[in-house]
Scaffold this motif. Structure first.
Motif, mmCIF file in Angstrom:
data_model
loop_
_atom_site.group_PDB
_atom_site.id
_atom_site.type_symbol
_atom_site.label_atom_id
_atom_site.label_comp_id
_atom_site.label_asym_id
_atom_site.label_seq_id
_atom_site.Cartn_x
_atom_site.Cartn_y
_atom_site.Cartn_z
ATOM 1 N N LEU A 1 0.844 -1.204 0.000
ATOM 2 C CA LEU A 1 0.000 0.000 0.000
ATOM 3 C C LEU A 1 0.877 1.252 0.000
ATOM 4 N N MET A 2 1.966 1.196 0.786
ATOM 5 C CA MET A 2 2.883 2.335 0.829
ATOM 6 C C MET A 2 3.538 2.530 -0.536
ATOM 7 N N LEU A 3 4.001 1.427 -1.102
ATOM 8 C CA LEU A 3 4.670 1.523 -2.414
ATOM 9 C C LEU A 3 3.679 1.951 -3.499
ATOM 10 N N GLY A 4 2.459 1.419 -3.414
ATOM 11 C CA GLY A 4 1.425 1.764 -4.400
ATOM 12 C C GLY A 4 1.062 3.224 -4.311
ATOM 13 N N THR A 5 0.935 3.734 -3.073
ATOM 14 C CA THR A 5 0.613 5.154 -2.893
ATOM 15 C C THR A 5 1.723 6.006 -3.495
ATOM 16 N N LEU A 6 2.947 5.556 -3.280
ATOM 17 C CA LEU A 6 4.103 6.268 -3.837
ATOM 18 C C LEU A 6 4.040 6.269 -5.369
ATOM 19 N N ALA A 7 3.706 5.108 -5.934
ATOM 20 C CA ALA A 7 3.611 5.008 -7.400
ATOM 21 C C ALA A 7 2.502 5.906 -7.917
ATOM 22 N N LEU A 8 1.385 5.916 -7.194
ATOM 23 C CA LEU A 8 0.237 6.744 -7.585
ATOM 24 C C LEU A 8 0.610 8.219 -7.560
ATOM 25 N N LEU A 9 1.289 8.624 -6.475
ATOM 26 C CA LEU A 9 1.722 10.019 -6.370
ATOM 27 C C LEU A 9 2.711 10.353 -7.488
#
Lengths: 293, 227
Positions: free
Chosen positions: A33-41
């Motif tokens: 979730l942390m990595l995905g949020t980073l990718a999304l940002l």
């Protein structure tokens, strides 16, 4: 047969040690979730970046007073075919007058008698060329063309934007790196603890003569399964987060539907790889260290 | 055939101290022979056994079990050596979440046996230790003696030619310990090589066999009657 056994054992281990499996899955889900949020940002930032680059990569070529209408149109056509130009718009004297009136508002009528502004070509430069050096070179190049009076672009704004992009990129990379390390550390430690809890199983397998590869396999199957589940949880959470953000901040650029699906699929695949690799490393280390007595 | 050739061996005690247990020791165990390895706690009995299933290596010299020599064996060969050696410990080390049948079957699956063969061998091994009727029970449903019988069944399921028993009766009351010892001796009578580490001299006298004692960092043969 041994592969079937590994798959069956991997699934059964999931069931046998529910708490350990739950802990590993949740750790991976949080990391993803942390990595995905980073990718999304990152994706959102990329969209803002390209929008900004388009804005600052605008250049205006003023047509010389002496040029006839056909010469001005020929100049426009030539600019349109320039390899560094992505799009161009011809603004006639009359259109320039209208824009001036619209922007100047009250008092603009005093200039209404005759168009006094020159015709111009407003062009967008391709993103890779939106650099101070490239734009200055293009400016100098266009300046030498026939029927060109002056070429202008907003250099101070370009400099400011480029500095901010560099700063934001460095901060983003640093934060991303920290999150990535934290995520890997969290997942690695949780998987290691899960495998430590199964030391009796590993010891028994070693004692009866199972090869290291054979001992590893059920843990890899289990790790991949946990990773897949974690990927699905994180993907769902990410999607909900993204949709929620979109409804709160409608000015967000938004991602194309296929990018959304790719992000979801990517999260699940990353989960599987993370579970597999994490288990591989943890179990390899443990197999080498465990003593049978 | 088992060989200990000019072995010097040590181990790290729980307090971190390095202890030399034997120095320049040589002896052999013949195939189908039975022998006891005796000595007080901490004398190095377990260390000598560990060198046979290659969980520990000598500082000097070499051990040999069948065709496998400790100074020549590669990491990838060790599992294949262990398939020829059955090991029984004092603490039973059964998997608590599996039935007696599954604990034995697991050892066979782990060495790549097929389901049909696993079933046949598991029932045979449990029958040999007299516990086939309790095959569906879990370790916590079995007595200490029964758990040790399952461990022995697991150790012999792969038909090893040698059985190494490290204080196998240490956690059992005297009557049950005698039963387990009787079972191990029966296996030996059926052709199994048996090397058993123990400090229970009562059992050694009850089932006499060649007895090797660790004394002053040497391994010497003793008469069981003198114990």
């Amino acid at each position: 047969m041994s592969l079937f056994f590994s798959i069956r054992e991997g699934i059964a281990n999931f069931r046998r040690a529910r708490f350990a499996a739950f802990a590993s899955t949740m750790a991976m889900a949080v990391a993803l979730l942390m990595l995905g949020t980073l990718a999304l940002l990152g994706l959102e930032a990329q969209q803002v970046l390209s929008w900004l680059q388009q804005r600052v990569g605008e250049m205006e070529v003023f047509v010389a007073e002496s040029a006839t209408e056909s010469e001005a149109e020929a100049l426009f056509s030539r600019i349109q075919t320039h390899p560094q130009v992505t799009s161009a718009e011809y603004i006639s004297k009359e259109q320039a007058q209208a824009i001036f009136q619209e922007e100047f508002g009250e008092g603009a009528e005093s200039f209404i008698d005759e168009p006094f502004l020159p015709a111009s070509v407003r062009l967008q430069v391709r993103a890779p060329f939106v650099q101070t050096d490239s734009l200055s070179q293009l400016q100098a190049d266009l300046q030498t063309w026939d029927h060109v009076d002056e070429v202008v672009f907003n250099q101070p704004l370009l400099n400011t934007v480029q500095q901010n992009i560099r700063l934001a990129g460095s901060i983003g990379a640093a934060v991303g790196g920290i999150i990535l390390i934290a995520a890997l550390f969290l997942v690695g430690n949780t998987i290691r603890l899960t495998i430590y809890a199964r030391r009796l199983l590993i010891r028994t397998m070693k004692l009866v003569g199972a090869t290291d590869g054979f001992i590893r396999r059920p843990f890899l199957v289990e790790g991949a399964l946990q990773g897949m589940l974690a990927g699905m949880l994180a993907g769902g959470g990410l999607w909900a987060l993204y949709r929620g953000a979109l409804s709160y901040f409608p000015q967000m650029a938004g991602l194309a539907p296929n990018i959304e699906w790719m992000l979801l699929g990517g999260t699940i695949i990353t989960g599987i790889v993370l579970g597999w690799v994490g288990s591989f490393m943890a179990v390899r280390r443990f197999i080498n260290r465990v003593e049978l007595h | 055939m088992i060989h200990f050739r000019n072995i010097t061996a040590s181990y790290t005690a729980p307090n971190g101290e390095r202890r030399v247990v034997v120095e320049e020791v040589s002896f052999d165990i013949e195939r189908a022979e039975m022998a006891y390895l005796i000595g007080p706690t901490g004398s190095g009995k377990s260390t000598l056994l560990r060198m046979l299933y290659m969980d520990h290596f000598p500082d000097k010299g070499a051990t040999q079990v069948g065709d496998y020599r400790s100074d020549q064996i590669s990491d990838s060969e060790i599992p294949y050596l262990r398939r020829e050696v059955g090991v029984v410990f004092q603490d039973f080390q059964l998997l608590p979440d599996r039935s007696a049948f599954d604990n034995v079957a697991f050892a066979l699956y782990a060495t790549g046996k097929r389901k049909k063969e696993v079933r046949k061998r598991t029932i045979k091994a449990l029958t040999r230790v007299g516990l086939n009727h309790k095959r569906t029970q879990f370790p916590h449903e079995l007595s200490g003696g029964e758990q040790q019988r399952v461990v022995i069944a697991r150790a012999i399921a792969n038909d090893p030619w040698v059985l190494l028993a490290d204080e196998p009766t240490g956690n059992l009351d005297p009557a049950v310990a005698s039963d387990i010892q009787g079972l191990l001796v029966d296996l030996h009578h059926q052709g199994m090589t048996l090397l058993m580490a123990t400090h229970d001299y009562r059992l050694v006298k009850e089932y006499p066999a060649r007895t090797l004692a660790i004394m002053n960092r040497q391994v010497v043969e003793v008469d069981p009657d003198t114990l």
